[in-house]
Design an enzyme around this catalytic site. Structure first.
Site, mmCIF file in Angstrom:
data_model
loop_
_atom_site.group_PDB
_atom_site.id
_atom_site.type_symbol
_atom_site.label_atom_id
_atom_site.label_comp_id
_atom_site.label_asym_id
_atom_site.label_seq_id
_atom_site.Cartn_x
_atom_site.Cartn_y
_atom_site.Cartn_z
ATOM 1 N N ARG A 1 0.850 -1.181 0.000
ATOM 2 C CA ARG A 1 0.000 0.000 0.000
ATOM 3 C C ARG A 1 0.893 1.241 0.000
ATOM 4 N NH1 ARG A 1 -3.712 -2.425 -1.696
ATOM 5 N NH2 ARG A 1 -5.826 -2.660 -0.845
ATOM 6 N N GLU B 1 -4.505 7.503 -5.272
ATOM 7 C CA GLU B 1 -4.712 6.796 -6.540
ATOM 8 C C GLU B 1 -6.083 7.141 -7.107
ATOM 9 O OE1 GLU B 1 -4.092 2.611 -6.002
ATOM 10 O OE2 GLU B 1 -2.091 2.868 -5.184
ATOM 11 N N HIS C 1 -0.960 0.342 -10.046
ATOM 12 C CA HIS C 1 -1.684 -0.635 -9.232
ATOM 13 C C HIS C 1 -2.193 -1.797 -10.094
ATOM 14 C CE1 HIS C 1 -3.878 -0.875 -5.118
ATOM 15 N NE2 HIS C 1 -3.556 -2.081 -5.556
#
Length: 344
Positions: free
Chosen positions: A253, A282, A301
């Protein structure tokens, strides 16, 4: 013979007979072909689609008249859950990270929160080495050069005999350790829950403390959940305990790393490079400080996004939901103290 009854307009149906509405927001689920689509379509439910990850305002706008939710990394706060009640009966997380979900409120409101562990560890471990090799072999510099008609070269490094520190020896961390051994590396790991059998089998040394793993690592690979204890774990103080020029890899993360502190260390050379699949925001703003540094490799991601893992993960998310709404035990539940009840 009596005439067949005329169809009743859907708006006149009693709520108990109305088609159940499922909110689906994960983009990799929607964009990747596979059996998960037919599995979901076979339920006959009405699917409401949105393009996540959603912020709190966008999530709030979509809940209130949905019965279940297949989510990605949307912000599911207490306010979202309060608006979603009482109609929302179950949340099925596509993936394993639930740090964007108010788990405590889910439990308080009696909403089962399901998730899908054990479906993407292989693909995330592979991505970790993509980032590491890209940094050590100067991949982006070299491909940018040749694509622009040049032939500029930089000398890279071997992975052989390097020490890789793995923070979090869970499913993903273990897969990283196995691949590290295949490269001839020396894996050292830190985890509160230690699997001695695995560590012995694969030659993984146990670090007693985080400080110990910081001190010995040529590469530091983060595979820990985001908790109050791990938030900003990589900061000025911890970076000072690392080898000068350490490479940090993050497929966990973005918030595990304190961005401003890391940027400073990357500029000074204390940290030699940062390979990450996650950021603290994000999608990031255009001027995010990590996006333009030459010693940063950042992917959007996608570490768990392969055709193989998406199908496994999405199918598990749908199966979880089907089981729960039928009152059956789901494959995995974050808050097992909340009973699943047949609701549809």
């Amino acid at each position: 013979q009596p005439h067949a009854p005329r169809p009743v307009a859907s708006s006149l149906l009693a709520p108990s007979f109305a088609m159940k509405r499922i909110l689906l927001t994960t983009t990799s689920f929607q964009d990747t072909p596979g059996e998960h689509h037919s599995l979901l379509a076979g339920t006959g439910w009405e699917i409401i689609r949105a393009r996540g990850p959603l912020n709190e305002a966008d999530t709030l706008a979509l809940v209130g008249d949905i019965d279940a939710y297949i989510c990605g990394d949307d912000m599911i706060t207490r306010a979202v859950l309060e608006k979603a009640r009482p109609r929302l009966k179950v949340i099925s997380k596509y993936g394993i990270g639930v740090d964007k979900i108010d788990v405590k409120s889910c439990t308080e409101f009696g909403i089962p929160l399901l998730f899908t562990p054990g479906v993407n560890h292989t693909t995330v471990a592979e991505h970790t080495f993509l980032l590491l090799l890209a940094l050590e072999k100067n991949l982006l510099f070299h491909t940018d050069s040749t694509r622009s008609g040049g032939w500029k070269r930089k000398t890279g490094h071997e992975l052989l005999d390097k020490t890789i520190g793995i923070v979090g020896l869970g499913r993903i961390g273990k897969e990283v350790a196995i691949r590290a051994r295949a490269f001839g590396m020396n894996p050292v790991a830190y985890d509160v829950y230690w699997d001695e059998k695995f560590a012995t089998q694969h030659g993984v040394k146990r670090a007693a403390t985080l400080d110990e793993i910081f001190a010995v690592s040529d590469y530091l690979s983060l595979h820990t959940n985001l908790t109050p204890e791990t938030r900003d774990m990589i900061n000025t103080r911890s970076i000072a305990k690392m080898k000068k020029g350490v490479l940090i890899l993050n497929c966990a993360r973005g918030e595990v790393v304190h961005t401003a502190d890391l940027v400073e260390a990357l500029k000074s050379g204390q940290v030699g490079g940062y390979g990450t699949d996650v950021l603290d925001e994000e999608p990031p703003r255009a001027d995010h400080p990590l996006l333009k540094l030459p010693n940063v490799v950042c992917t959007p991601h996608v570490a768990s996004r392969t055709y193989e893992s998406v199908v496994r993960q999405a199918s598990a998310a749908v199966k979880n939901l089907i089981l729960a709404v039928n009152g059956d035990k789901p494959l995995a539940q974050v808050n097992p103290e909340v009973p699943v009840k047949k609701v549809f």
